[in-house]
Design a protein around this motif. Structure first.
Motif, PDB file in Angstrom:
ATOM      1  N   THR A  33       0.831  -1.198   0.000  1.00 14.33           N
ATOM      2  CA  THR A  33       0.000   0.000   0.000  1.00 14.33           C
ATOM      3  C   THR A  33       0.873   1.258   0.000  1.00 14.33           C
ATOM      4  OG1 THR A  33      -0.082   0.151   2.402  1.00 14.33           O
ATOM      5  CG2 THR A  33      -1.745  -1.248   1.331  1.00 14.33           C
ATOM      6  N   PRO A  34       0.255   2.429  -0.227  1.00 16.83           N
ATOM      7  CA  PRO A  34       1.025   3.679  -0.221  1.00 16.83           C
ATOM      8  C   PRO A  34       1.797   3.909   1.085  1.00 16.83           C
ATOM      9  CG  PRO A  34      -1.127   4.058  -1.180  1.00 16.83           C
ATOM     10  CD  PRO A  34      -1.134   2.652  -0.635  1.00 16.83           C
ATOM     11  N   LEU A  35       1.277   3.390   2.200  1.00 16.63           N
ATOM     12  CA  LEU A  35       1.986   3.566   3.474  1.00 16.63           C
ATOM     13  C   LEU A  35       2.960   2.425   3.751  1.00 16.63           C
ATOM     14  CD1 LEU A  35      -0.904   4.925   5.736  1.00 16.63           C
ATOM     15  CD2 LEU A  35       0.926   6.202   4.594  1.00 16.63           C
ATOM     16  N   GLY A  36       3.164   1.567   2.761  1.00 17.86           N
ATOM     17  CA  GLY A  36       4.163   0.512   2.883  1.00 17.86           C
ATOM     18  C   GLY A  36       3.683  -0.772   3.540  1.00 17.86           C
ATOM     19  N   ARG A  37       2.404  -0.911   3.781  1.00 14.17           N
ATOM     20  CA  ARG A  37       1.872  -2.145   4.376  1.00 14.17           C
ATOM     21  C   ARG A  37       1.796  -3.221   3.303  1.00 14.17           C
ATOM     22  NH1 ARG A  37      -1.097  -0.780   9.271  1.00 14.17           N
ATOM     23  NH2 ARG A  37      -2.354  -2.661   9.101  1.00 14.17           N
ATOM     24  N   LYS A  38       2.234  -4.414   3.640  1.00 12.84           N
ATOM     25  CA  LYS A  38       2.102  -5.555   2.733  1.00 12.84           C
ATOM     26  C   LYS A  38       0.859  -6.331   3.157  1.00 12.84           C
ATOM     27  CE  LYS A  38       6.807  -6.114   1.185  1.00 12.84           C
ATOM     28  NZ  LYS A  38       6.598  -5.325   0.029  1.00 12.84           N
ATOM     29  N   GLU A 126      -6.189  -0.756   2.456  1.00 16.52           N
ATOM     30  CA  GLU A 126      -5.289  -0.313   3.521  1.00 16.52           C
ATOM     31  C   GLU A 126      -6.091   0.159   4.741  1.00 16.52           C
ATOM     32  OE1 GLU A 126      -1.076   1.773   3.722  1.00 16.52           O
ATOM     33  OE2 GLU A 126      -2.582   3.013   2.711  1.00 16.52           O
ATOM     34  N   VAL A 127      -7.141   0.924   4.528  1.00 14.15           N
ATOM     35  CA  VAL A 127      -7.986   1.389   5.627  1.00 14.15           C
ATOM     36  C   VAL A 127      -8.629   0.192   6.330  1.00 14.15           C
ATOM     37  CG1 VAL A 127     -10.114   2.638   6.196  1.00 14.15           C
ATOM     38  CG2 VAL A 127      -8.422   3.675   4.671  1.00 14.15           C
ATOM     39  N   PHE A 128      -9.183  -0.732   5.550  1.00 14.61           N
ATOM     40  CA  PHE A 128      -9.819  -1.917   6.128  1.00 14.61           C
ATOM     41  C   PHE A 128      -8.814  -2.724   6.949  1.00 14.61           C
ATOM     42  CE2 PHE A 128     -10.677  -6.466   5.973  1.00 14.61           C
ATOM     43  CZ  PHE A 128     -11.918  -6.513   6.589  1.00 14.61           C
ATOM     44  N   ASP A 129      -7.625  -2.932   6.401  1.00 15.25           N
ATOM     45  CA  ASP A 129      -6.607  -3.717   7.108  1.00 15.25           C
ATOM     46  C   ASP A 129      -6.229  -3.053   8.432  1.00 15.25           C
ATOM     47  OD1 ASP A 129      -4.676  -6.023   6.993  1.00 15.25           O
ATOM     48  OD2 ASP A 129      -3.239  -4.361   7.138  1.00 15.25           O
ATOM     49  N   TRP A 130      -6.070  -1.734   8.416  1.00 11.01           N
ATOM     50  CA  TRP A 130      -5.725  -1.010   9.637  1.00 11.01           C
ATOM     51  C   TRP A 130      -6.865  -1.112  10.655  1.00 11.01           C
ATOM     52  CZ3 TRP A 130      -7.811   3.176  12.208  1.00 11.01           C
ATOM     53  CH2 TRP A 130      -7.025   3.690  13.247  1.00 11.01           C
ATOM     54  N   GLU A 131      -8.107  -0.931  10.194  1.00 10.66           N
ATOM     55  CA  GLU A 131      -9.253  -1.016  11.107  1.00 10.66           C
ATOM     56  C   GLU A 131      -9.390  -2.422  11.689  1.00 10.66           C
ATOM     57  OE1 GLU A 131     -12.548   0.360   8.736  1.00 10.66           O
ATOM     58  OE2 GLU A 131     -12.105   2.467   9.168  1.00 10.66           O
ATOM     59  N   LEU A 132      -9.160  -3.443  10.878  1.00 11.47           N
ATOM     60  CA  LEU A 132      -9.234  -4.815  11.357  1.00 11.47           C
ATOM     61  C   LEU A 132      -8.138  -5.085  12.390  1.00 11.47           C
ATOM     62  CD1 LEU A 132     -10.488  -7.635  11.197  1.00 11.47           C
ATOM     63  CD2 LEU A 132      -8.916  -8.114   9.285  1.00 11.47           C
ATOM     64  N   GLU A 133      -6.942  -4.641  12.111  1.00 11.76           N
ATOM     65  CA  GLU A 133      -5.833  -4.816  13.054  1.00 11.76           C
ATOM     66  C   GLU A 133      -6.139  -4.124  14.389  1.00 11.76           C
ATOM     67  OE1 GLU A 133      -1.472  -2.991  13.089  1.00 11.76           O
ATOM     68  OE2 GLU A 133      -1.776  -4.409  11.423  1.00 11.76           O
ATOM     69  N   THR A 134      -6.683  -2.921  14.324  1.00 12.87           N
ATOM     70  CA  THR A 134      -7.055  -2.169  15.523  1.00 12.87           C
ATOM     71  C   THR A 134      -8.146  -2.906  16.312  1.00 12.87           C
ATOM     72  OG1 THR A 134      -6.483  -0.092  14.427  1.00 12.87           O
ATOM     73  CG2 THR A 134      -7.904   0.058  16.367  1.00 12.87           C
ATOM     74  N   LEU A 135      -9.147  -3.407  15.618  1.00 15.37           N
ATOM     75  CA  LEU A 135     -10.226  -4.141  16.264  1.00 15.37           C
ATOM     76  C   LEU A 135      -9.714  -5.410  16.943  1.00 15.37           C
ATOM     77  CD1 LEU A 135     -13.262  -4.443  16.824  1.00 15.37           C
ATOM     78  CD2 LEU A 135     -13.460  -5.586  14.606  1.00 15.37           C
ATOM     79  N   ILE A 136      -8.838  -6.123  16.285  1.00  8.28           N
ATOM     80  CA  ILE A 136      -8.272  -7.342  16.875  1.00  8.28           C
ATOM     81  C   ILE A 136      -7.499  -7.005  18.154  1.00  8.28           C
ATOM     82  CG2 ILE A 136      -6.541  -9.158  16.531  1.00  8.28           C
ATOM     83  CD1 ILE A 136      -7.497  -9.230  13.561  1.00  8.28           C
TER      84      ILE A 136
END
Length: 146
Positions: A33-38, A126-136
């Protein structure tokens, strides 16, 4: 719907110059992603019909198939699935076939990969992945799990 997929594939192969229609399973792709997340993304296309082309089959009841044929334009309710599948599979185009056994018409629409859609999709993933990680993390904190 799944019961008619083999017939629809055969129909597609016959009506598209004996295209080689290959069933595929779940496809995955790792994106950065643009922020470097794989992030690993996946899709489940109905078939592959060339090195960079896919096929998605939708079976519709006859009345809905006729209504779609009369509209004659790409059905917007399948846009995200079709374009998302092209992105994940890294295909340049995808045919969407509308089919029902015994009907004299089977509308087909060809979608061409859209770089603007791809870019927007990567942002949303990227937004979904970040939100999912936060929720977990929140759930683990609440439950005491590590």
């Amino acid at each position: 719907g799944h019961d008619m997929e083999p017939e629809a594939r055969d129909y597609y192969a016959r009506t598209n110059f004996d295209a080689t229609v290959e069933r595929v399973g779940f496809v995955r792709r790792t994106i950065t992603t643009p922020l470097g997340r794989k992030i690993v993304v996946g899709a489940s296309p109905d078939s592959k019909v060339g090195p960079r082309k896919g096929l998605e089959i939708k079976t519709l009841k006859p009345d809905l198939l006729i209504a779609q044929a009369k509209r004659g334009t790409f059905p917007p309710d399948h846009r995200h699935q079709v374009y998302g599948t092209m992105f994940v599979a890294d295909w340049a185009e995808l045919d969407l076939l509308m089919f029902y056994r015994g009907m004299p018409i089977s509308p087909k629409y060809t979608a061409i990969r859209d770089p603007a859609f791809d870019a927007e999709l990567v942002k949303e993933i990227e937004v979904f992945d970040w939100e999912l990680e936060t929720l977990i993390k929140e759930i683990k904190t609440l439950g005491g799990a590590r």
